[in-house]
Design a protein around this motif. Structure first.
Motif, PDB file in Angstrom:
ATOM      1  N   ARG A  30       0.830  -1.218   0.000  1.00  0.00           N
ATOM      2  CA  ARG A  30       0.000   0.000   0.000  1.00  0.00           C
ATOM      3  C   ARG A  30       0.862   1.264   0.000  1.00  0.00           C
ATOM      4  N   ARG A  31       2.068   1.194  -0.526  1.00  0.00           N
ATOM      5  CA  ARG A  31       2.989   2.314  -0.457  1.00  0.00           C
ATOM      6  C   ARG A  31       2.420   3.574  -1.134  1.00  0.00           C
ATOM      7  N   GLU A  32       1.855   3.408  -2.317  1.00  0.00           N
ATOM      8  CA  GLU A  32       1.333   4.569  -3.052  1.00  0.00           C
ATOM      9  C   GLU A  32       0.131   5.176  -2.332  1.00  0.00           C
ATOM     10  N   ILE A  33      -0.720   4.333  -1.766  1.00  0.00           N
ATOM     11  CA  ILE A  33      -1.887   4.827  -1.034  1.00  0.00           C
ATOM     12  C   ILE A  33      -1.440   5.627   0.183  1.00  0.00           C
ATOM     13  N   LEU A  34      -0.465   5.100   0.903  1.00  0.00           N
ATOM     14  CA  LEU A  34       0.053   5.804   2.076  1.00  0.00           C
ATOM     15  C   LEU A  34       0.706   7.131   1.681  1.00  0.00           C
ATOM     16  N   TRP A  35       1.476   7.121   0.604  1.00  0.00           N
ATOM     17  CA  TRP A  35       2.156   8.336   0.159  1.00  0.00           C
ATOM     18  C   TRP A  35       1.155   9.416  -0.233  1.00  0.00           C
ATOM     19  N   ASP A  36       0.110   9.022  -0.968  1.00  0.00           N
ATOM     20  CA  ASP A  36      -0.921   9.992  -1.367  1.00  0.00           C
ATOM     21  C   ASP A  36      -1.630  10.571  -0.139  1.00  0.00           C
ATOM     22  N   ALA A  37      -1.890   9.718   0.845  1.00  0.00           N
ATOM     23  CA  ALA A  37      -2.558  10.181   2.069  1.00  0.00           C
ATOM     24  C   ALA A  37      -1.658  11.137   2.847  1.00  0.00           C
ATOM     25  N   VAL A  38      -0.355  10.841   2.915  1.00  0.00           N
ATOM     26  CA  VAL A  38       0.586  11.722   3.615  1.00  0.00           C
ATOM     27  C   VAL A  38       0.673  13.075   2.910  1.00  0.00           C
ATOM     28  N   LEU A  39       0.747  13.068   1.586  1.00  0.00           N
ATOM     29  CA  LEU A  39       0.823  14.323   0.829  1.00  0.00           C
ATOM     30  C   LEU A  39      -0.425  15.176   1.051  1.00  0.00           C
ATOM     31  N   GLN A  40      -1.603  14.543   1.023  1.00  0.00           N
ATOM     32  CA  GLN A  40      -2.832  15.298   1.262  1.00  0.00           C
ATOM     33  C   GLN A  40      -2.856  15.844   2.682  1.00  0.00           C
ATOM     34  N   LEU A  91      -0.258  16.660   4.574  1.00  0.00           N
ATOM     35  CA  LEU A  91       0.679  17.780   4.646  1.00  0.00           C
ATOM     36  C   LEU A  91       0.125  19.012   3.936  1.00  0.00           C
ATOM     37  N   GLN A  92      -0.497  18.809   2.793  1.00  0.00           N
ATOM     38  CA  GLN A  92      -1.037  19.932   2.029  1.00  0.00           C
ATOM     39  C   GLN A  92      -2.125  20.653   2.810  1.00  0.00           C
ATOM     40  N   LEU A  93      -3.054  19.908   3.371  1.00  0.00           N
ATOM     41  CA  LEU A  93      -4.137  20.509   4.142  1.00  0.00           C
ATOM     42  C   LEU A  93      -3.593  21.245   5.364  1.00  0.00           C
ATOM     43  N   THR A  94      -2.601  20.652   6.022  1.00  0.00           N
ATOM     44  CA  THR A  94      -2.018  21.273   7.215  1.00  0.00           C
ATOM     45  C   THR A  94      -1.294  22.568   6.867  1.00  0.00           C
ATOM     46  N   LEU A  95      -0.426  22.514   5.861  1.00  0.00           N
ATOM     47  CA  LEU A  95       0.372  23.688   5.507  1.00  0.00           C
ATOM     48  C   LEU A  95      -0.491  24.846   5.024  1.00  0.00           C
ATOM     49  N   ILE A  96      -1.469  24.559   4.184  1.00  0.00           N
ATOM     50  CA  ILE A  96      -2.325  25.635   3.658  1.00  0.00           C
ATOM     51  C   ILE A  96      -3.135  26.272   4.771  1.00  0.00           C
ATOM     52  N   SER A  97      -3.711  25.459   5.635  1.00  0.00           N
ATOM     53  CA  SER A  97      -4.554  26.000   6.701  1.00  0.00           C
ATOM     54  C   SER A  97      -3.744  26.829   7.698  1.00  0.00           C
ATOM     55  N   VAL A  98      -2.561  26.352   8.075  1.00  0.00           N
ATOM     56  CA  VAL A  98      -1.735  27.100   9.027  1.00  0.00           C
ATOM     57  C   VAL A  98      -1.221  28.390   8.396  1.00  0.00           C
ATOM     58  N   ALA A  99      -0.835  28.336   7.118  1.00  0.00           N
ATOM     59  CA  ALA A  99      -0.351  29.543   6.433  1.00  0.00           C
ATOM     60  C   ALA A  99      -1.448  30.592   6.327  1.00  0.00           C
ATOM     61  N   LEU A 100      -2.641  30.174   5.952  1.00  0.00           N
ATOM     62  CA  LEU A 100      -3.759  31.126   5.874  1.00  0.00           C
ATOM     63  C   LEU A 100      -4.116  31.659   7.257  1.00  0.00           C
ATOM     64  N   GLY A 101      -4.077  30.796   8.261  1.00  0.00           N
ATOM     65  CA  GLY A 101      -4.345  31.243   9.623  1.00  0.00           C
ATOM     66  C   GLY A 101      -3.348  32.284  10.081  1.00  0.00           C
ATOM     67  N   LEU A 102      -2.086  32.092   9.718  1.00  0.00           N
ATOM     68  CA  LEU A 102      -1.041  33.054  10.094  1.00  0.00           C
ATOM     69  C   LEU A 102      -1.245  34.389   9.390  1.00  0.00           C
ATOM     70  N   LEU A 103      -1.636  34.342   8.110  1.00  0.00           N
ATOM     71  CA  LEU A 103      -1.885  35.574   7.359  1.00  0.00           C
ATOM     72  C   LEU A 103      -3.032  36.380   7.966  1.00  0.00           C
ATOM     73  N   LEU A 104      -4.013  35.693   8.525  1.00  0.00           N
ATOM     74  CA  LEU A 104      -5.128  36.391   9.164  1.00  0.00           C
ATOM     75  C   LEU A 104      -4.787  36.815  10.586  1.00  0.00           C
ATOM     76  N   ALA A 105      -4.007  36.003  11.289  1.00  0.00           N
ATOM     77  CA  ALA A 105      -3.746  36.252  12.701  1.00  0.00           C
ATOM     78  C   ALA A 105      -2.842  37.463  12.915  1.00  0.00           C
ATOM     79  N   VAL A 106      -1.864  37.671  12.039  1.00  0.00           N
ATOM     80  CA  VAL A 106      -0.923  38.782  12.234  1.00  0.00           C
ATOM     81  C   VAL A 106      -1.636  40.129  12.213  1.00  0.00           C
ATOM     82  N   PRO A 107      -2.431  40.458  11.178  1.00  0.00           N
ATOM     83  CA  PRO A 107      -3.124  41.757  11.226  1.00  0.00           C
ATOM     84  C   PRO A 107      -4.133  41.872  12.358  1.00  0.00           C
ATOM     85  N   LEU A 108      -4.778  40.757  12.731  1.00  0.00           N
ATOM     86  CA  LEU A 108      -5.721  40.811  13.844  1.00  0.00           C
ATOM     87  C   LEU A 108      -4.995  41.124  15.147  1.00  0.00           C
TER      88      LEU A 108
END
Length: 235
Positions: free
Chosen positions: A29-39, A41-58
């Protein structure tokens, strides 16, 4: 003459035995695991980056105008108390069953941790330092970018680390809408009682959280070298 007794033997394949720890699962299941890890990481990085962009001006607004601190902290705290399933349900009419739904929920959850820590860091900047910078001709923007935010970095990075680890955990809840990264594997594995899948995906979540926290700690030490010197001098 009696018939020979047939004894049942356990299968040699750990997948067939449904073991918790199974190397065969990792290899097949290597490919399935890799795809799940990438998704994940992507969801985590985007959400934290957007949160930081909003949090600084607030946080900056709450520091500059004291009347804004109460509403900003109050609203972000209320958002953090909303259960994750309820949050996703409230956002569902806006985003539908999409990755944007998960990201929006994670951004709202991260605001409490980020805004509070950034604001605490800004408030900890000595007023004498601000006055000295103004005396040297620093305007509000230059003062913020070159004096206040750098001095607020230790507190801000602490909040960023907590928000990131929290996001890694909360991404798994996105499995209810099909966008949960490793949470998808955990959810489907629990439904089918697929032990190796549940354990492997869970361990990978922990690994991602630990690696992300250590990476941010390293970034913090690079960006705030004076903190290490102050600790050594204090010792």
């Amino acid at each position: 003459m009696t018939a020979p007794r047939v004894t049942a033997q356990a299968p040699h394949d750990c997948l067939a035995r449904n073991d918790w720890i199974c190397g065969e699962y990792l290899s097949t299941r290597r490919e399935i695991l890799w795809d799940a890890v990438l998704q994940h990481l992507q969801l985590t990085l985007i959400s934290v980056a957007l949160g930081l962009l909003l949090a600084v001006p607030l946080a900056v607004a709450a520091r500059r105008w004291r009347w804004a601190a109460g509403p900003v902290l109050g609203v972000t705290t209320i958002l953090y108390t909303v259960p994750s399933l309820a949050m996703f349900s409230l956002l569902l009419p806006l985003y539908g069953l999409s990755a944007s739904l998960v990201i929006a929920g994670l951004v709202l959850y991260s605001l409490t941790l980020l805004v509070r820590n950034i604001l605490a860091g800004l408030r900890a900047v000595p007023e004498e330092t601000r006055q000295a910078a103004r005396g040297m001709g620093y305007g509000p923007v230059r003062l913020l970018l070159t004096v206040e935010l750098p001095l607020a970095l230790p507190a801000a990075m602490a909040g960023l680390r907590i928000a990131t680890v929290s996001a890694v955990s909360l991404v798994t809840i996105g499995a209810i809408v099909g966008f949960g990264g490793l949470g998808n594997l955990i959810y489907s594995g629990m439904n089918t009682y697929f032990k190796a899948q549940v354990l492997t995906a869970s361990v990978l979540c922990v690994v991602i959280a630990v690696v992300a926290d250590l990476a941010l700690l390293g970034v913090q030490r690079v960006l705030t070298p004076w903190m290490g010197r102050s600790r050594r001098s204090a010792a």
